[in-house]
Design a protein around this motif. Structure first.
Motif, mmCIF file in Angstrom:
data_model
loop_
_atom_site.group_PDB
_atom_site.id
_atom_site.type_symbol
_atom_site.label_atom_id
_atom_site.label_comp_id
_atom_site.label_asym_id
_atom_site.label_seq_id
_atom_site.Cartn_x
_atom_site.Cartn_y
_atom_site.Cartn_z
ATOM 1 N N SER A 119 37.014 43.108 54.845
ATOM 2 C CA SER A 119 37.615 43.383 53.545
ATOM 3 C C SER A 119 38.682 42.330 53.236
ATOM 4 C CB SER A 119 38.232 44.777 53.563
ATOM 5 O OG SER A 119 38.822 45.061 52.330
ATOM 6 N N GLN A 120 38.694 41.879 52.013
ATOM 7 C CA GLN A 120 39.678 40.897 51.557
ATOM 8 C C GLN A 120 40.405 41.466 50.343
ATOM 9 O OE1 GLN A 120 40.340 37.869 52.919
ATOM 10 N NE2 GLN A 120 38.871 38.295 54.532
ATOM 11 N N PRO A 121 41.673 41.104 50.171
ATOM 12 C CA PRO A 121 42.382 41.576 48.976
ATOM 13 C C PRO A 121 41.837 40.888 47.723
ATOM 14 C CG PRO A 121 43.743 40.046 50.198
ATOM 15 C CD PRO A 121 42.515 40.276 51.027
ATOM 16 N N ARG A 122 42.023 41.536 46.626
ATOM 17 C CA ARG A 122 41.602 40.985 45.339
ATOM 18 C C ARG A 122 42.501 39.797 44.986
ATOM 19 N NH1 ARG A 122 40.775 44.698 40.015
ATOM 20 N NH2 ARG A 122 40.420 43.004 38.565
ATOM 21 N N ALA A 123 41.893 38.655 44.694
ATOM 22 C CA ALA A 123 42.640 37.462 44.290
ATOM 23 C C ALA A 123 42.876 37.528 42.778
ATOM 24 C CB ALA A 123 41.866 36.201 44.647
ATOM 25 N N PRO A 124 43.989 37.017 42.295
ATOM 26 C CA PRO A 124 44.213 36.974 40.844
ATOM 27 C C PRO A 124 43.143 36.113 40.169
ATOM 28 C CG PRO A 124 46.219 36.405 42.055
ATOM 29 C CD PRO A 124 45.114 36.455 43.050
ATOM 30 N N ARG A 125 42.858 36.443 38.936
ATOM 31 C CA ARG A 125 41.810 35.745 38.195
ATOM 32 C C ARG A 125 42.032 34.242 38.145
ATOM 33 N NH1 ARG A 125 39.733 37.564 32.238
ATOM 34 N NH2 ARG A 125 37.538 37.220 32.736
#
Length: 147
Positions: free
Chosen positions: A62-68
């Motif tokens: 699992s990886q954190p959501r990166a900003p757009r």
């Protein structure tokens, strides 16, 4: 859509890992194609969903959501790095495979929407990022002048 595009990224990551130790011109071209396809899948994901996790290795970690805006910059970096190892054209038997001008088309679309992809969203609305219209023109001219 999210599942299908994520599967495409996972497949591209597997191909990239399998080609890591191969040092031939064909392998370099394969790596370039896989990077472009992965960038395209990320392009579609961030276009539809905004920020998404950037995963560049095979596996289910699992990886954190990166900003757009980080995803947009990752896409740009991948496309620019892969472009040099791609052919300018393909024969009829390779129809549908990526070329340098496929990359330019994706970059043109990315740059056209750059202010949205790199802008800040607040409760008051969108504060757009810097426009990249000169880059849109340069990439589009590259395609138009390619013959």
């Amino acid at each position: 859509a999210y599942s299908n595009l994520s599967s495409g990224i996972a497949n591209a990551n597997a191909v990239l890992q399998s080609l890591q130790s191969v040092q031939t011109p064909a392998a370099r071209a394969g790596v370039a194609e896989a990077r472009v396809l992965r960038a395209w899948f990320y392009f579609m994901l961030q276009d539809m969903f905004g920020g998404v996790p950037i995963i560049t290795e095979p596996g289910l970690a699992s990886q954190p959501r990166a900003p757009r805006d980080s995803v947009a910059r990752f896409i740009e970096t991948e496309l620019l790095a892969a472009r040099a190892d791609l052919p300018a054209s393909r024969d009829a038997g390779s129809w549908g495979r990526v070329t340098r001008y496929s990359v330019d088309a994706i970059l043109s679309y990315l740059y056209l929407n750059w202010p949205v992809y790199t802008g800040r969203v607040t409760q008051a609305g969108l504060t757009p990022g810097q426009p990249r219209f000169a880059d849109v023109i340069a990439r589009t001219d590259s395609i138009l002048n390619s013959g």
